[in-house]
Design a protein around this motif. Structure first.
Motif, PDB file in Angstrom:
ATOM      1  N   VAL A 100      -4.298   5.589  -4.141  1.00 55.39           N
ATOM      2  CA  VAL A 100      -2.316   4.860  -4.137  1.00 55.39           C
ATOM      3  C   VAL A 100      -1.002   5.457  -4.356  1.00 55.39           C
ATOM      4  O   VAL A 100      -0.297   4.648  -2.957  1.00 55.39           O
ATOM      5  N   MET A 101      -0.883   7.004  -4.760  1.00 55.38           N
ATOM      6  CA  MET A 101      -0.035   7.448  -4.028  1.00 55.38           C
ATOM      7  C   MET A 101       0.765   7.748  -2.401  1.00 55.38           C
ATOM      8  O   MET A 101       1.408   7.017  -1.828  1.00 55.38           O
ATOM      9  N   VAL A 102      -1.218   7.451  -2.250  1.00 57.96           N
ATOM     10  CA  VAL A 102      -0.851   7.976  -0.078  1.00 57.96           C
ATOM     11  C   VAL A 102      -0.398   6.716  -0.064  1.00 57.96           C
ATOM     12  O   VAL A 102       0.112   6.642   1.082  1.00 57.96           O
ATOM     13  N   GLY A 103      -1.233   5.111  -0.382  1.00 57.35           N
ATOM     14  CA  GLY A 103      -0.747   3.937  -0.129  1.00 57.35           C
ATOM     15  C   GLY A 103       0.976   3.536  -0.210  1.00 57.35           C
ATOM     16  O   GLY A 103       1.325   3.386   1.133  1.00 57.35           O
ATOM     17  N   LEU A 104       1.420   3.734  -1.340  1.00 59.29           N
ATOM     18  CA  LEU A 104       2.509   3.773  -1.181  1.00 59.29           C
ATOM     19  C   LEU A 104       3.501   4.893  -0.389  1.00 59.29           C
ATOM     20  O   LEU A 104       4.273   3.961   0.277  1.00 59.29           O
ATOM     21  N   MET A 105       2.934   5.753  -0.124  1.00 55.62           N
ATOM     22  CA  MET A 105       3.556   7.041   0.777  1.00 55.62           C
ATOM     23  C   MET A 105       3.705   6.406   2.349  1.00 55.62           C
ATOM     24  O   MET A 105       4.087   6.106   3.250  1.00 55.62           O
ATOM     25  N   ILE A 106       2.446   5.853   3.340  1.00 56.75           N
ATOM     26  CA  ILE A 106       2.399   5.201   3.948  1.00 56.75           C
ATOM     27  C   ILE A 106       3.104   3.908   3.986  1.00 56.75           C
ATOM     28  O   ILE A 106       3.873   3.288   5.164  1.00 56.75           O
ATOM     29  N   ALA A 107       3.593   3.168   2.602  1.00 53.59           N
ATOM     30  CA  ALA A 107       4.253   1.819   3.285  1.00 53.59           C
ATOM     31  C   ALA A 107       5.770   1.899   3.039  1.00 53.59           C
ATOM     32  O   ALA A 107       6.120   1.891   3.825  1.00 53.59           O
ATOM     33  N   ALA A 108       6.241   3.203   2.866  1.00 50.95           N
ATOM     34  CA  ALA A 108       6.911   3.317   2.555  1.00 50.95           C
ATOM     35  C   ALA A 108       7.344   4.333   4.293  1.00 50.95           C
ATOM     36  O   ALA A 108       8.712   4.603   5.280  1.00 50.95           O
ATOM     37  N   ARG A 109       6.740   5.162   4.922  1.00 49.73           N
ATOM     38  CA  ARG A 109       6.850   6.052   6.045  1.00 49.73           C
ATOM     39  C   ARG A 109       6.517   4.778   6.864  1.00 49.73           C
ATOM     40  O   ARG A 109       7.279   4.864   8.017  1.00 49.73           O
ATOM     41  N   SER A 199     -12.210   5.476  -3.009  1.00 48.87           N
ATOM     42  CA  SER A 199     -11.163   6.214  -2.659  1.00 48.87           C
ATOM     43  C   SER A 199     -11.523   6.419  -1.376  1.00 48.87           C
ATOM     44  O   SER A 199      -9.909   5.300  -0.990  1.00 48.87           O
ATOM     45  N   LEU A 200     -12.223   6.876  -0.332  1.00 52.51           N
ATOM     46  CA  LEU A 200     -11.942   6.056   0.907  1.00 52.51           C
ATOM     47  C   LEU A 200     -12.131   4.931   1.012  1.00 52.51           C
ATOM     48  O   LEU A 200     -11.076   3.918   2.175  1.00 52.51           O
ATOM     49  N   THR A 201     -12.890   4.089   0.710  1.00 49.61           N
ATOM     50  CA  THR A 201     -13.003   2.890   0.867  1.00 49.61           C
ATOM     51  C   THR A 201     -11.233   2.046   0.675  1.00 49.61           C
ATOM     52  O   THR A 201     -10.533   1.187   1.355  1.00 49.61           O
ATOM     53  N   LYS A 202     -10.517   2.368  -0.604  1.00 52.72           N
ATOM     54  CA  LYS A 202      -9.208   1.553  -0.663  1.00 52.72           C
ATOM     55  C   LYS A 202      -8.122   2.715   0.333  1.00 52.72           C
ATOM     56  O   LYS A 202      -6.870   1.461   0.961  1.00 52.72           O
ATOM     57  N   GLY A 203      -8.896   3.417   0.714  1.00 48.20           N
ATOM     58  CA  GLY A 203      -7.481   4.587   2.191  1.00 48.20           C
ATOM     59  C   GLY A 203      -7.889   3.109   3.454  1.00 48.20           C
ATOM     60  O   GLY A 203      -6.592   2.887   2.984  1.00 48.20           O
ATOM     61  N   ALA A 204      -8.553   2.860   3.460  1.00 48.04           N
ATOM     62  CA  ALA A 204      -8.704   1.691   4.774  1.00 48.04           C
ATOM     63  C   ALA A 204      -8.447   0.612   4.760  1.00 48.04           C
ATOM     64  O   ALA A 204      -7.609   0.548   5.259  1.00 48.04           O
ATOM     65  N   PHE A 205      -8.459   0.163   3.097  1.00 52.88           N
ATOM     66  CA  PHE A 205      -7.598  -1.469   2.945  1.00 52.88           C
ATOM     67  C   PHE A 205      -6.394  -1.252   2.837  1.00 52.88           C
ATOM     68  O   PHE A 205      -5.903  -1.687   3.623  1.00 52.88           O
ATOM     69  N   PHE A 206      -5.740  -0.029   2.534  1.00 56.83           N
ATOM     70  CA  PHE A 206      -4.163   0.106   2.035  1.00 56.83           C
ATOM     71  C   PHE A 206      -4.141   0.398   3.458  1.00 56.83           C
ATOM     72  O   PHE A 206      -2.703   0.023   4.005  1.00 56.83           O
ATOM     73  N   GLY A 207      -4.179   1.322   4.307  1.00 57.28           N
ATOM     74  CA  GLY A 207      -4.000   1.640   5.769  1.00 57.28           C
ATOM     75  C   GLY A 207      -3.946   0.299   6.508  1.00 57.28           C
ATOM     76  O   GLY A 207      -2.967   0.444   7.403  1.00 57.28           O
ATOM     77  N   GLU A 237       8.289  -4.515   0.295  1.00 55.91           N
ATOM     78  CA  GLU A 237       8.091  -4.879  -0.581  1.00 55.91           C
ATOM     79  C   GLU A 237       6.268  -5.386  -0.256  1.00 55.91           C
ATOM     80  O   GLU A 237       5.776  -5.096  -1.503  1.00 55.91           O
ATOM     81  N   GLY A 238       6.052  -6.187   0.567  1.00 55.17           N
ATOM     82  CA  GLY A 238       4.953  -6.842   1.172  1.00 55.17           C
ATOM     83  C   GLY A 238       3.569  -5.540   0.714  1.00 55.17           C
ATOM     84  O   GLY A 238       2.438  -5.961  -0.003  1.00 55.17           O
ATOM     85  N   ALA A 239       4.109  -4.671   1.712  1.00 57.26           N
ATOM     86  CA  ALA A 239       2.868  -3.851   1.582  1.00 57.26           C
ATOM     87  C   ALA A 239       2.433  -3.163   0.129  1.00 57.26           C
ATOM     88  O   ALA A 239       1.015  -2.953   0.146  1.00 57.26           O
ATOM     89  N   ALA A 240       3.440  -2.504  -0.368  1.00 48.55           N
ATOM     90  CA  ALA A 240       3.656  -1.705  -1.557  1.00 48.55           C
ATOM     91  C   ALA A 240       2.845  -2.509  -2.842  1.00 48.55           C
ATOM     92  O   ALA A 240       1.897  -2.355  -3.293  1.00 48.55           O
ATOM     93  N   VAL A 241       2.956  -4.002  -2.470  1.00 50.06           N
ATOM     94  CA  VAL A 241       2.515  -4.987  -3.836  1.00 50.06           C
ATOM     95  C   VAL A 241       0.709  -5.414  -3.390  1.00 50.06           C
ATOM     96  O   VAL A 241       0.308  -5.207  -4.427  1.00 50.06           O
ATOM     97  N   LEU A 242       1.119  -5.402  -2.142  1.00 55.27           N
ATOM     98  CA  LEU A 242      -0.568  -5.743  -1.753  1.00 55.27           C
ATOM     99  C   LEU A 242      -1.345  -4.931  -1.696  1.00 55.27           C
ATOM    100  O   LEU A 242      -2.327  -5.174  -2.242  1.00 55.27           O
ATOM    101  N   ILE A 243      -1.135  -3.106  -1.711  1.00 55.46           N
ATOM    102  CA  ILE A 243      -1.877  -2.150  -1.769  1.00 55.46           C
ATOM    103  C   ILE A 243      -2.162  -2.409  -3.483  1.00 55.46           C
ATOM    104  O   ILE A 243      -3.174  -2.148  -3.386  1.00 55.46           O
TER     105      ILE A 243
END
Ligand SMILES: Nc1ncnc2c1ncn2[C@@H]1O[C@H](COP(=O)(O)OP(=O)(O)OP(=O)(O)O)[C@@H](O)[C@H]1O
Ligand SMILES: [Mg+2]
Lengths: 257, 248
Positions: A100-109, A199-207, A237-243
Motif C-alpha cells: 500500500v505504501m509503495v502503491g501510494l508513493m507511485i501514485a504520488a510520484r 504482496s507482489l500480486t498487489k504490486g502488479a495491480f497497483f502498478g 486521486e483516482g489512482a489512490a482510491v483505486l489502489i
C-alpha cells in the motif's frame, strides 16, 4: 428533489467515468499484444518508474517499519505480548503496508508526472502531431508506461517489504532490546509463501492502476494549464482510491477465501 | 485532389464550420485566409481526422478520408501545427526525423540524422541546433523545426498552419520560397493557412477566404485583387470598416 437529482447526476457521472476507464484499460491491453512495440520508450519508463522511485520507496518503508515496531511493542506490552514484534512487523509490512505504501508513493510520484506530461502533450497538440506522424499515441505513450508499471512495481514492493522489515528490525534490535539473530529467525519462520505472493500480486495491480490512471487522465486533459492541473489532480486521486479499493478486494481474495 | 463537402462542426453553441465546401486539385498550392478564430485550423484537422466533423464528407483522391487504412492514409500527409507541437522530450533532429526512425519509413540511424540535418538546413537552421532540445530554441526556430518535420518524409500532401507567423521578413521569404519549391519541384499538394498577404502572393495558386463558417470566395490568386467580393477586399486591404466585424 434537488439534492437527489444532484446525487443521481454525480453517481451517473462516476459510473460513466468508470466505464470509460475500463474501456481504456481494455484498449491499452489490446495494444500491448499487437506490434509495433516501442522499446526505447519502455526502457525509459522502466527507469523512471522503477529505478528513480527507489529512494522514496526505501525511505517510506524504513520509517513505516520502524514506527510499526514501536507501536506493536507499546501495544503488545499492555498484555505481555511484546515478543510478537518480529512476526507482526513481518506480516503487517509484507501483506499490507509494503504494497500500500509503495502503491501510494507511485501514485504520488509516477501517476502525477505521467498525467502532467501526457496532458501537456495533449494541450500543445503533440498528441495530434504523433497521430499525423503515423504513431499511435496508445502504443507510443500508454503501453510503455503501463507495461513498465505492471512489471516494475512488484519489484519495488519487494524492495519496500525488505526495507520495511529491516526498519522494524533496526528499531527492535537497536532500542527495544531484541536479539538480532532471533529476530531474523522469527521473521523468516513466520512468513509464508502466500504472504509474499499476495504482496507482489498487489504490486502488479497497483502498478497497472497507477500508470493507467496517469495515462487516461493525461490523454483526456482539458485545455490549457488549468486543464492539465485538473487532469493531474484527478489522476492522483483516482489512482489512490483505486489502489486502496483494490487492496481491500485483494486482501479479501487472498486471506479470507 | 482533396474535396470537402458541406462540412459542419460546432463546439457547443459555437458553430465554427457551417457548410464548408472546398476542393484542392492535386499538385497545387491552396492558401486559406480568414479572420482569427474562424475555423481554419479546425478545417485542416478535419481532413486529417484529428477532429471529427458533425456532418459532411471529405474525400482524398475520391476515397472517403474517414474510411480505410488510417496508417497508409496518414503516411501521405505532413503537417506543420500552428504551435509547432514539437516533442519536447526529444532532441531537434529526432523530432525532424521522427517518421524516419520508426514504422514503415524506418531508415538507419545515421541516414535519418543526415536527412534531418539537410531538412533543417532548408528551413535556415544550422547543424548545431540538431542536438538541442526544442525548449532551448526561440519561437521562430521552433516553428521552422516543425516545418522541417512536416517535410522530412517528403509527403504528397502537406498542411502548413501559419508557417511564417513569428518569423522575420527575410526568414519569411525563405520559407515562402521553400513551400513554393516543394509544390513545384516535388509536385506536392499544399494547403497553407496564413495571415500574411505577402506569403499569400508568394505561395498560392489558389486562395480561399473563410468567414462565418463558409468559404466566401475561392479562385486563382491572380483574380484575388479584382474579386469584387466585399469580404475578401476588406481582408486584403486590412480595413476596419466592412462586412467583417472587428469584434468577433
Ligand atoms: N477543442 C476545442 N474545443 C472548443 N472549441 C474549440 C476547440 N478548438 C477550437 N475551438 C473553437 O473553434 C474556433 C475555431 O478555431 P481555430 O483554431 O480553427 O481558429 P483559426 O481560424 O485557426 O484561428 P487563428 O487564425 O487564430 O489560428 C474558435 O472559436 C475556437 O474557440
Ligand atoms: Mg489556427
Amino acid at each position: 428533489m434537488k439534492p437527489f437529482a444532484l446525487l443521481g447526476r454525480a453517481v451517473l457521472a462516476a459510473l460513466a467515468m468508470i466505464g470509460r476507464i475500463a474501456l481504456f484499460a481494455v484498449d491499452a491491453v489490446s495494444h500491448m499484444l499487437r506490434p509495433p512495440f516501442y522499446g526505447r520508450e519502455f526502457l525509459s519508463a522502466l527507469m523512471n518508474i522503477g529505478w528513480l522511485s527507489l529512494p522514496v520507496v526505501g525511505l517510506t518503508a524504513v520509517f513505516t517499519g520502524g514506527a510499526l515496531a514501536l507501536q506493536i511493542y507499546a501495544g503488545g506490552s499492555r498484555f505481555n505480548a511484546e515478543a510478537v514484534v518480529p512476526q507482526i512487523v513481518a506480516v503487517g509490512v509484507v501483506r499490507e503496508l509494503g504494497p500500500v505504501m509503495v502503491g501510494l508513493m507511485i501514485a504520488a510520484r509516477v501517476t502525477s508526472s505521467i498525467a502532467a506530461e501526457i496532458g501537456t502533450m495533449k494541450v500543445t497538440e503533440q498528441i495530434d502531431a504523433l497521430v499525423t506522424l503515423s504513431t499511435h499515441p496508445m502504443k507510443y505513450l500508454t503501453v510503455p508506461r503501463v507495461l513498465a508499471g505492471l512489471i516494475v512495481v512488484p519489484g519495488l514492493v519487494a524492495v519496500g517489504d525488505i526495507i520495511g522489515v529491516f526498519g522494524g528490525y533496526a528499531v527492535a534490535t537497536g532500542t527495544l532490546g531484541f536479539n538480532p539473530a532471533a529476530y531474523i529467525r522469527n521473521t523468516v519462520d513466520f512468513l509464508e509463501p502466500l504472504d509474499v505472493i499476495s504482496s507482489l500480486t498487489k504490486g502488479a495491480f497497483f502498478g497497472f492502476a497507477a500508470t493507467l490512471m496517469g495515462c487516461y487522465h493525461g490523454m483526456h486533459s482539458g485545455r490549457g494549464a488549468m486543464g492539465v492541473g485538473r487532469a493531474t489532480k484527478t489522476a492522483v486521486e483516482g489512482a489512490a482510491v483505486l489502489i486502496l479499493a483494490a487492496n481491500f478486494v485483494l486482501t479479501g481474495v487472498f486471506f479470507t477465501l | 485532389m482533396i474535396e470537402m463537402k458541406d462540412i459542419r462542426k460546432s463546439f457547443g453553441s459555437n458553430h465554427v464550420l457551417r457548410g464548408l465546401n472546398l476542393s484542392i486539385p492535386k499538385g497545387t498550392s491552396m492558401v486559406i485566409i480568414g479572420g482569427s478564430g474562424t475555423g481554419k485550423s479546425i478545417a485542416l484537422k478535419c481532413i486529417l481526422g484529428l477532429v471529427h466533423q458533425d456532418s459532411g464528407t471529405i474525400t482524398v483522391d475520391g476515397k472517403d478520408a474517414s474510411k480505410g487504412d488510417r496508417d497508409a492514409f496518414l503516411a501521405r500527409f505532413g503537417m506543420l501545427f500552428q504551435g509547432g507541437a514539437l516533442f519536447d522530450s526529444l532532441p531537434v533532429w529526432q523530432n525532424v526525423a521522427f517518421r524516419l526512425l520508426r514504422g514503415s519509413l524506418k531508415r538507419p540511424h545515421e541516414e535519418a540524422r543526415a536527412i534531418a540535418i539537410e531538412k533543417l538546413r532548408r528551413v535556415g537552421l544550422k547543424e548545431d541546433v540538431a542536438d538541442r532540445l526544442p525548449a532551448e530554441l526561440s519561437g521562430g526556430m521552433q516553428k521552422r523545426v516543425g516545418l522541417a518535420r512536416a517535410i522530412a518524409a517528403e509527403p504528397e500532401i502537406i498542411f502548413f498552419d501559419e508557417p511564417t507567423t513569428g518569423l522575420d521578413p527575410i526568414m519569411s521569404g525563405v520559407i515562402n520560397e521553400l513551400i513554393r519549391e516543394i509544390v513545384v519541384e516535388m509536385g506536392a499538394t499544399a494547403m497553407t493557412i496564413t495571415h500574411d498577404m505577402t506569403s499569400v502572393r508568394a505561395i498560392a495558386d489558389n486562395i480561399a477566404m473563410l468567414h462565418e463558417g463558409v468559404i466566401q470566395w475561392t479562385g486563382p490568386v491572380s483574380e484575388m485583387d479584382q474579386s469584387g467580393n466585399p469580404y475578401l477586399e476588406q481582408f486584403i486591404q486590412g480595413k476596419a470598416e466592412g462586412p467583417i466585424e472587428a469584434v468577433r
